[in-house]
Scaffold this motif. Structure first.
Motif, mmCIF file in Angstrom:
data_model
loop_
_atom_site.group_PDB
_atom_site.id
_atom_site.type_symbol
_atom_site.label_atom_id
_atom_site.label_comp_id
_atom_site.label_asym_id
_atom_site.label_seq_id
_atom_site.Cartn_x
_atom_site.Cartn_y
_atom_site.Cartn_z
ATOM 1 N N HIS A 50 0.799 -1.224 0.000
ATOM 2 C CA HIS A 50 0.000 0.000 0.000
ATOM 3 C C HIS A 50 0.838 1.283 0.000
ATOM 4 C CE1 HIS A 50 -3.226 -2.789 0.803
ATOM 5 N NE2 HIS A 50 -2.676 -3.132 1.961
ATOM 6 N N ILE A 51 2.076 1.198 -0.478
ATOM 7 C CA ILE A 51 2.898 2.401 -0.590
ATOM 8 C C ILE A 51 2.995 2.798 -2.066
ATOM 9 C CG2 ILE A 51 5.140 3.480 -0.154
ATOM 10 C CD1 ILE A 51 3.468 2.925 2.347
ATOM 11 N N GLY A 52 3.780 2.094 -2.854
ATOM 12 C CA GLY A 52 3.807 2.349 -4.295
ATOM 13 C C GLY A 52 4.341 3.711 -4.697
ATOM 14 N N GLY A 53 5.144 4.316 -3.825
ATOM 15 C CA GLY A 53 5.745 5.606 -4.154
ATOM 16 C C GLY A 53 7.068 5.753 -3.447
ATOM 17 N N LEU A 54 7.897 6.684 -3.916
ATOM 18 C CA LEU A 54 9.219 6.909 -3.327
ATOM 19 C C LEU A 54 9.075 7.788 -2.085
ATOM 20 C CD1 LEU A 54 11.162 7.497 -6.652
ATOM 21 C CD2 LEU A 54 11.237 5.450 -5.225
ATOM 22 N N LEU A 55 8.727 7.145 -0.971
ATOM 23 C CA LEU A 55 8.434 7.857 0.272
ATOM 24 C C LEU A 55 9.241 7.314 1.436
ATOM 25 C CD1 LEU A 55 4.529 7.945 0.122
ATOM 26 C CD2 LEU A 55 6.085 9.804 -0.412
ATOM 27 N N CYS A 56 9.418 8.151 2.454
ATOM 28 C CA CYS A 56 10.012 7.713 3.711
ATOM 29 C C CYS A 56 9.302 8.408 4.871
ATOM 30 C CB CYS A 56 11.516 7.993 3.740
ATOM 31 S SG CYS A 56 12.322 7.443 5.258
ATOM 32 N N GLY A 57 9.622 9.691 5.091
ATOM 33 C CA GLY A 57 8.929 10.466 6.111
ATOM 34 C C GLY A 57 9.594 10.500 7.468
ATOM 35 N N VAL A 58 10.668 9.730 7.661
ATOM 36 C CA VAL A 58 11.303 9.657 8.980
ATOM 37 C C VAL A 58 11.899 11.006 9.374
ATOM 38 C CG1 VAL A 58 13.147 8.585 10.331
ATOM 39 C CG2 VAL A 58 11.742 7.190 8.804
ATOM 40 N N CYS A 59 12.672 11.630 8.480
ATOM 41 C CA CYS A 59 13.308 12.908 8.830
ATOM 42 C C CYS A 59 12.278 14.018 8.987
ATOM 43 C CB CYS A 59 14.384 13.286 7.812
ATOM 44 S SG CYS A 59 13.852 13.318 6.099
ATOM 45 N N VAL A 60 11.150 13.897 8.310
ATOM 46 C CA VAL A 60 10.067 14.862 8.480
ATOM 47 C C VAL A 60 9.502 14.765 9.892
ATOM 48 C CG1 VAL A 60 7.790 15.587 7.686
ATOM 49 C CG2 VAL A 60 9.462 14.731 6.033
ATOM 50 N N THR A 61 9.303 13.536 10.334
ATOM 51 C CA THR A 61 8.633 13.288 11.612
ATOM 52 C C THR A 61 9.480 13.660 12.822
ATOM 53 O OG1 THR A 61 7.354 11.495 10.596
ATOM 54 C CG2 THR A 61 7.520 11.490 12.987
ATOM 55 N N VAL A 62 10.779 13.395 12.766
ATOM 56 C CA VAL A 62 11.617 13.563 13.966
ATOM 57 C C VAL A 62 12.105 14.987 14.184
ATOM 58 C CG1 VAL A 62 12.391 11.163 13.839
ATOM 59 C CG2 VAL A 62 13.787 12.967 12.786
#
Length: 235
Positions: free
Chosen positions: A211-223
């Motif tokens: 259910h991702i299907g894209g070049l995503l991460c988000g870890v550095c955004v969140t922390v």
């Protein structure tokens, strides 16, 4: 030209942040095509805030909810850029809305221009150690879009970098891609700040998650502590 009226229009149309960049401040940045700025003198940078409740559960990989939220935010930004372009046209100006998220070179992960570079020049924040725009109010928890124009809007001044000795994103990166290097304004190249190969490899791996299907991460955004709500004290 009443710049504040344009900013008010953007905020009423759904933007959470808006800034104006003088394109002279962006001379030399890579664009596609190379003459993208021809005939334009200003760039309107627009941002929408991402939901804390979507970002906060991210630990070491993107969630399906973040994937969908990311797509919806990009669609909202494209609609916002269209409305701003129409407003500029009504005022007698030329406007070129650039897509919020359209990759033109998959190997290098580049598009028409860097929305982050525009936002930095427009005084909406500074470039963090993760390469993300860090805004004083929302940190990196925003998505961006750009509209080029020839209207003589009053440009905003760039902000001072406030990352300092913080290494939250460096420590949290699942693949150790962030080098913990500061910059006053803008890195000379991506490699100065991050190991792009490691970062892209992780994004590509995340793309195969359910259910991702894209070049995503988000870890550095969140922390990032900027924009992160402090927990309420309990008595």
């Amino acid at each position: 030209m009443n710049t504040e009226k344009f900013k008010t229009f953007a905020l009423e149309a759904g933007a959470d942040l808006v800034g104006i960049a003088d394109l002279d401040q962006l001379a030399g940045i890579e664009t596609e095509p190379a003459n993208l700025f021809e005939g334009f003198t200003r760039a309107v940078s627009l941002a929408v805030r991402l939901a804390d409740a979507v970002l906060d559960p991210i630990v070491d990989r993107p969630t399906p909810l973040y994937n969908r939220h990311y797509q919806v935010a990009n669609a909202a930004l494209d609609a916002l850029a269209l409305r701003m372009s129409q407003r500029i046209a009504d005022a007698g100006g030329r406007a070129l809305p650039l897509p919020a998220s359209q990759i033109l070179d998959a190997a290098r992960m580049t598009s028409y221009l860097s929305h982050k570079a525009v936002a930095i020049a427009a005084g909406m924040g500074w470039q963090g150690k993760s390469l993300l725009l860090v805004s004083p109010r929302y940190g990196p928890r925003v998505r961006l879009v750009t509209v080029l124009t020839d209207l003589p809007l009053s440009p905003d001044a760039p902000l001072k970098n406030h990352c300092g000795s913080c290494d939250a994103c460096t420590k949290a990166c699942p693949v150790g891609a962030i080098r913990n290097v500061n910059t006053d304004r803008h890195y000379a190249s991506r490699e100065e700040a991050i190991d792009f190969g490691r970062c892209l490899a992780r994004l590509t791996q995340n793309e195969t998650l359910p259910h991702i299907g894209g070049l995503l991460c988000g870890v550095c955004v969140t922390v990032c502590p900027w924009g992160k709500k402090k927990k309420k004290k309990t008595s």
